[in-house]
Design a protein around this motif. Structure first.
Motif, PDB file in Angstrom:
ATOM      1  N   VAL A  75       5.257 -16.164 -28.623  1.00  0.00           N
ATOM      2  CA  VAL A  75       5.349 -15.188 -27.529  1.00  0.00           C
ATOM      3  C   VAL A  75       6.584 -14.332 -27.770  1.00  0.00           C
ATOM      4  O   VAL A  75       7.684 -14.857 -27.960  1.00  0.00           O
ATOM      5  CB  VAL A  75       5.443 -15.888 -26.159  1.00  0.00           C
ATOM      6  N   ARG A 114       1.066 -13.281 -27.970  1.00  0.00           N
ATOM      7  CA  ARG A 114       1.183 -12.503 -26.742  1.00  0.00           C
ATOM      8  C   ARG A 114       2.520 -11.790 -26.718  1.00  0.00           C
ATOM      9  O   ARG A 114       3.513 -12.309 -27.223  1.00  0.00           O
ATOM     10  CB  ARG A 114       1.072 -13.400 -25.510  1.00  0.00           C
ATOM     11  N   GLU A 154       1.964  -8.875 -19.628  1.00  0.00           N
ATOM     12  CA  GLU A 154       1.778  -9.948 -20.590  1.00  0.00           C
ATOM     13  C   GLU A 154       0.407  -9.756 -21.194  1.00  0.00           C
ATOM     14  O   GLU A 154      -0.597  -9.853 -20.499  1.00  0.00           O
ATOM     15  CB  GLU A 154       1.876 -11.294 -19.839  1.00  0.00           C
TER      16      GLU A 154
END
Ligand code: ADP
Ligand code: MG
Length: 249
Positions: free
Chosen positions: A40, A215, A227
């Protein structure tokens, strides 16, 4: 996200708020799940709460309200052994903070010996493997002052890995580097991602975000604004993201 995948989340942050004693509301209801093996990437302007959020995940910073679970362990629970949690969460900072009086090898061996109580030979074996992995096989005996910034940051990554963390947090790991050294550090991070390491990376390197992230998260003013998968993220017409990307790209 399904209930099932939620159960597997390695990091589960729920409505996290952080208000500093001076009144600064640095995190506002931030919720984020990170699955095992996920990368992430967090982007956002200076002062948006990115570092504070990372610091709450390894409890360098307490939270004012909300919950953070690391591999099902509630960090806000008074009974949780925070030192144990910190061992399980590796952190790589903008400033490498190597011990200047220790060689690259000595830097990587130290915590496994002191904290994990590994024998010297075991710690050395692991450290040699890790320094080879980050491309420093021929620099193990060097002191930090005899290493470039990129090499020092790769030692710092090897040092974090030596603790066998469940997750690695990176706070602008290439921001202090000369431009020609950014690539070698990003390459090591890409290799870790390919090998399945769970990583949360705060960076301004949009190419890395596009290529490596599962992400991408945009933070602004203490809020998690967006997101998305990289494809959707970089095609988003969200006005707050547009304004930010217009400034950095
Ligand atoms: P970023 O990493 O996105 O640049 P930070 O997490 O460092 O943002 O900071 C978020 C906000 O929290 C900023 O307004 C900053 O001034 C404030 N802040 C950070 N650390 C402290 C602290 N120890 N005491 C008071 N305010 C802080
Ligand atoms: Mg920061």
């Amino acid at each position: 996200m399904t209930e099932q995948s939620n159960l597997r989340a390695l990091i589960k942050a729920r409505k996290v708020n952080k208000v500093f004693p001076n009144g600064c509301h640095a995190l506002k209801d931030v919720s984020l799940d990170v699955q095992p093996g996920e990368v992430v990437v967090i982007i956002g302007p200076s002062g948006s709460g990115k570092s504070t959020f990372l610091r709450t995940i390894n409890q360098l910073e307490s939270i004012t309200s909300g919950r953070i679970l690391l591999d099902q362990v509630d960090l806000t629970d008074k009974r949780t052994n925070i030192n144990k949690v910190r061992e399980e969460v590796g952190m790589v900072f903008q400033a490498f903070n190597l011990f200047p009086h220790k060689t690259a090898l000595g830097n990587v061996m130290l915590a496994p010996m002191q904290v994990l109580k590994q024998s010297k030979s075991e710690a050395r074996r692991t450290a040699v493997d890790l320094l080879e992995r980050v491309g420093l096989a021929d620099r193990m005996g060097n002191f930090p002052s005899r290493l470039s910034g990129g090499q020092q940051q790769r030692v710092a990554i090897a040092r974090s890995l030596a603790m066998k963390p469940k997750v690695l947090l990176f706070d602008e790991p290439t921001s202090a580097l000369d431009p020609e050294m950014v690539g070698e550090v990003l390459d090591v991070m890409k290799e870790l991602a390919r090998a399945g390491m769970t990583m949360v990376v705060v960076t301004h390197e949009m190419g890395f975000a596009r290529e490596v992230a599962d992400r991408v998260v945009f933070m602004e003013d203490g809020e998690l604004v967006l997101e998305e998968s990289p494809e959707r993220f970089f095609h988003s017409d969200h006005p707050r993201l547009q304004r930010f990307l217009g400034q950095v790209l």
